[in-house]
Design an enzyme around this catalytic site. Structure first.
Site, PDB file in Angstrom:
ATOM      1  CB  CYS A  46      -5.767  37.145 -51.705  1.00 21.48           C
ATOM      2  SG  CYS A  46      -4.795  35.659 -51.416  1.00 21.48           S
ATOM      3  CB  THR A  48      -1.664  36.365 -53.462  1.00 22.41           C
ATOM      4  OG1 THR A  48      -1.676  35.052 -52.912  1.00 22.41           O
ATOM      5  CG2 THR A  48      -0.869  36.380 -54.745  1.00 22.41           C
ATOM      6  CG  HIS A  51       3.109  37.888 -50.744  1.00 22.60           C
ATOM      7  ND1 HIS A  51       4.261  37.798 -50.004  1.00 22.60           N
ATOM      8  CD2 HIS A  51       2.241  37.014 -50.193  1.00 22.60           C
ATOM      9  CE1 HIS A  51       4.090  36.915 -49.037  1.00 22.60           C
ATOM     10  NE2 HIS A  51       2.867  36.424 -49.131  1.00 22.60           N
TER      11      HIS A  51
HETATM   12  N1  LIG Z   1      -0.881  27.348 -50.678  1.00 24.29           N
HETATM   13  C1  LIG Z   1      -1.846  28.106 -51.154  1.00 24.29           C
HETATM   14  O1  LIG Z   1      -2.548  27.773 -52.109  1.00 24.29           O
HETATM   15  C2  LIG Z   1      -2.137  29.400 -50.461  1.00 24.29           C
HETATM   16  C3  LIG Z   1      -3.220  30.182 -50.872  1.00 24.29           C
HETATM   17  C4  LIG Z   1      -3.507  31.353 -50.175  1.00 24.29           C
HETATM   18  C5  LIG Z   1      -2.713  31.722 -49.080  1.00 24.29           C
HETATM   19  N2  LIG Z   1      -1.648  30.943 -48.714  1.00 24.29           N
HETATM   20  C6  LIG Z   1      -0.849  31.235 -47.510  1.00 24.29           C
HETATM   21  O2  LIG Z   1      -1.662  30.878 -46.406  1.00 24.29           O
HETATM   22  C7  LIG Z   1      -1.304  31.658 -45.264  1.00 24.29           C
HETATM   23  C8  LIG Z   1      -2.541  32.263 -44.630  1.00 24.29           C
HETATM   24  O3  LIG Z   1      -3.030  33.351 -45.380  1.00 24.29           O
HETATM   25  P1  LIG Z   1      -3.829  34.544 -44.673  1.00 24.29           P
HETATM   26  O4  LIG Z   1      -4.025  35.595 -45.707  1.00 24.29           O
HETATM   27  O5  LIG Z   1      -5.002  34.031 -43.933  1.00 24.29           O
HETATM   28  O6  LIG Z   1      -2.695  34.973 -43.601  1.00 24.29           O
HETATM   29  P2  LIG Z   1      -2.259  36.312 -42.880  1.00 24.29           P
HETATM   30  O7  LIG Z   1      -0.833  36.529 -43.218  1.00 24.29           O
HETATM   31  O8  LIG Z   1      -3.256  37.405 -43.068  1.00 24.29           O
HETATM   32  O9  LIG Z   1      -2.373  35.877 -41.341  1.00 24.29           O
HETATM   33  C9  LIG Z   1      -1.420  35.172 -40.648  1.00 24.29           C
HETATM   34  C10 LIG Z   1      -1.805  35.221 -39.168  1.00 24.29           C
HETATM   35  O10 LIG Z   1      -0.857  34.414 -38.456  1.00 24.29           O
HETATM   36  C11 LIG Z   1      -0.579  35.065 -37.217  1.00 24.29           C
HETATM   37  N3  LIG Z   1       0.690  34.578 -36.677  1.00 24.29           N
HETATM   38  C12 LIG Z   1       1.934  35.100 -36.818  1.00 24.29           C
HETATM   39  N4  LIG Z   1       2.833  34.350 -36.124  1.00 24.29           N
HETATM   40  C13 LIG Z   1       2.151  33.333 -35.553  1.00 24.29           C
HETATM   41  C14 LIG Z   1       2.519  32.235 -34.730  1.00 24.29           C
HETATM   42  N5  LIG Z   1       3.787  32.033 -34.364  1.00 24.29           N
HETATM   43  N6  LIG Z   1       1.548  31.382 -34.343  1.00 24.29           N
HETATM   44  C15 LIG Z   1       0.256  31.565 -34.706  1.00 24.29           C
HETATM   45  N7  LIG Z   1      -0.151  32.597 -35.473  1.00 24.29           N
HETATM   46  C16 LIG Z   1       0.787  33.475 -35.893  1.00 24.29           C
HETATM   47  C17 LIG Z   1      -0.616  36.553 -37.566  1.00 24.29           C
HETATM   48  O11 LIG Z   1      -0.848  37.342 -36.392  1.00 24.29           O
HETATM   49  C18 LIG Z   1      -1.778  36.630 -38.563  1.00 24.29           C
HETATM   50  O12 LIG Z   1      -3.022  36.908 -37.922  1.00 24.29           O
HETATM   51  C19 LIG Z   1      -0.267  32.676 -45.762  1.00 24.29           C
HETATM   52  O13 LIG Z   1       1.037  32.200 -45.458  1.00 24.29           O
HETATM   53  C20 LIG Z   1      -0.493  32.687 -47.271  1.00 24.29           C
HETATM   54  O14 LIG Z   1       0.668  33.085 -47.972  1.00 24.29           O
HETATM   55  C21 LIG Z   1      -1.358  29.804 -49.381  1.00 24.29           C
HETATM   56 ZN   LIG Z   2      -6.087  34.265 -52.815  1.00 24.24          ZN
END
Ligand SMILES: NC(=O)c1ccc[n+]([C@@H]2O[C@H](COP(=O)([O-])OP(=O)(O)OC[C@H]3O[C@@H](n4cnc5c(N)ncnc54)[C@H](O)[C@@H]3O)[C@@H](O)[C@H]2O)c1
Ligand SMILES: [Zn+2]
Ligand SMILES: [Zn+2]
Length: 351
Positions: A46, A48, A51
């Site tokens: 993930c 996370t 991170h």
């Molecule tokens: N709130 C929660 O419970 C929770 C749980 C899991 C993950 N998250 C968050 O959700 C998000 C998604 O996670 P993931 O692992 O799929 O993400 P990731 O970081 O793997 O992917 C992010 C994608 O966004 C793209 N990107 C960058 N800038 C962009 C822009 N300006 N416009 C469009 N796309 C752009 C990147 O190229 C990448 O492919 C992360 O920020 C993560 O921290 C939150």
């Molecule tokens: Zn997760």
């Protein structure tokens, strides 16, 4: 069933620096009352975990050194704590990683995913980058019949995607997915499965993921070569989409969602931002009468029920999203791959 050993080797965050994982010996945990012991089948990587690998400020504040991390997981129940009669030995389960107290105002109103006393399995306490783990029985969800157990670990991020999507209309609606990481890709596919009328997928420059989005059901895929707001407006008769979902973590993408959602539409945000104060065009939010919602985790258990319905009907193309299956022995290489990003979901198998 093979006998459970007394010790195991598990990937553990041991060193106060970037990387800093070692595979060290731990006792196999013994399930307390109300808990089950699970033999890990697969655990996926993930954001996370990235991170924690990078050991950023959030990780340093939340993950005690010595923790076995990993929270997107599934496996087989091989031990039952006292009083557990909801599960049986041999059950295949996937894990809800939000551990709730079930007795605070948020839990009592049906929002256990934001329990006031909550913690996260594999972040605040030991998780599943090891061959066995314990978890409260209620967090061990039976996997839908017929689902390949190797696919079951993706239910945590698929649940994130569905929880975010269902913050607004999906069936018959126009939906934009900003950020095509693993969760955004799952959201593209889930939106398709749930009957969205048009799906616009937006990334920045990850062409590998943009191509995947196309095969997962996106009608239009755009990126940095495009004027993103103008393209979304053009694809929606100038109105903007009904439902924008933000999965990129980019402040620019967040601003784009506000400018490209229709009057009275929905903006649902799962992303976590590096700087927690991204600029939001607030007057647009007000005059466009937008519903903006932060999303955390998965609803317990309505998101899981929706997800299981879709999985049982084989409407989620797990095979395409799950681009890499590797051995847990290759944990460090798998993290490197996830950081570079030429992948969908990366899953580590224990057998
Ligand atoms: N709130 C929660 O419970 C929770 C749980 C899991 C993950 N998250 C968050 O959700 C998000 C998604 O996670 P993931 O692992 O799929 O993400 P990731 O970081 O793997 O992917 C992010 C994608 O966004 C793209 N990107 C960058 N800038 C962009 C822009 N300006 N416009 C469009 N796309 C752009 C990147 O190229 C990448 O492919 C992360 O920020 C993560 O921290 C939150
Ligand atoms: Zn997760
Ligand atoms: Zn609670």
């Amino acid at each position: 069933m093979n006998e459970v050993p007394t010790t195991m080797f598990a990937w553990t965050k041991t060193i106060d620096s970037t990387g800093g994982f070692t595979r060290i010996e731990h006792p196999v945990p013994i399930p307390a009352a109300g808990e089950v012991l699970v033999k890990t089948h697969s655990t996926s990587i993930c954001g996370t975990d990235i991170h924690i690998w990078k050991w950023d400020q959030w990780s340093r504040e939340n993950v005690p050194l010595g923790t076995i991390t990993g929270h997107e997981t599934c496996g087989e129940i091989v031990g039952l704590g006292d009083g557990v009669n909801s599960h049986s030995l041999g059950d295949l389960v996937a894990i809800e990683c939000h551990l709730a107290c079930w007795d605070c105002p948020r839990c009592n109103e049906g929002n256990a995913h934001i329990c006031e006393n909550g913690s996260i399995f594999g972040v605040h306490s030991n998780g599943a980058f090891g061959p066995y783990f314990v978890i409260p029985a209620v967090n061990a969800r039976q996997i839908p019949e017929g689902l390949d157990p190797g696919y079951a670990s993706i239910q945590d991020p698929l649940g994130n995607a569905i929880h975010t999507l269902t913050g607004g209309p999906v069936k018959g609606a126009t939906v934009a997915i900003h950020g095509l990481g693993p969760i955004g890709l799952l959201a593209v596919n889930a939106a398709k499965a749930m009957g969205a009328a048009k799906i616009i997928a937006v990334d920045w420059e990850n062409t590998y993921r943009m191509n995947l989005a196309k095969s997962l059901g996106a009608d239009l895929v755009i990126g940095k070569e495009n004027d993103i707001v103008a393209e979304i407006l053009a694809a929606t008769d100038g109105r903007g989409v009904d439902n924008s979902c933000e999965f990129s973590g980019s402040p620019q993408a967040l601003a784009n969602t506000v400018h490209s959602t229709r009057m009275g539409g929905y903006v649902n945000i799962l992303s976590v931002y590096g700087n927690s104060m991204p600029e939001v065009p607030m007057n647009e939010v007000v005059f466009r009468y937008l519903h903006i919602k932060g999303i955390n985790g998965r609803k317990m258990w309505s998101t899981w029920d929706t997800m299981h319905d879709l999985l049982k009907q084989e409407l989620i193309d797990v095979d395409t999203i799950l681009t890499h299956r590797m051995s847990i022995d290759d944990f460090e290489q798998a993290i490197d791959l996830a950081i570079v990003g030429n992948c969908g979901k990366v899953v580590l198998d224990f057998n």
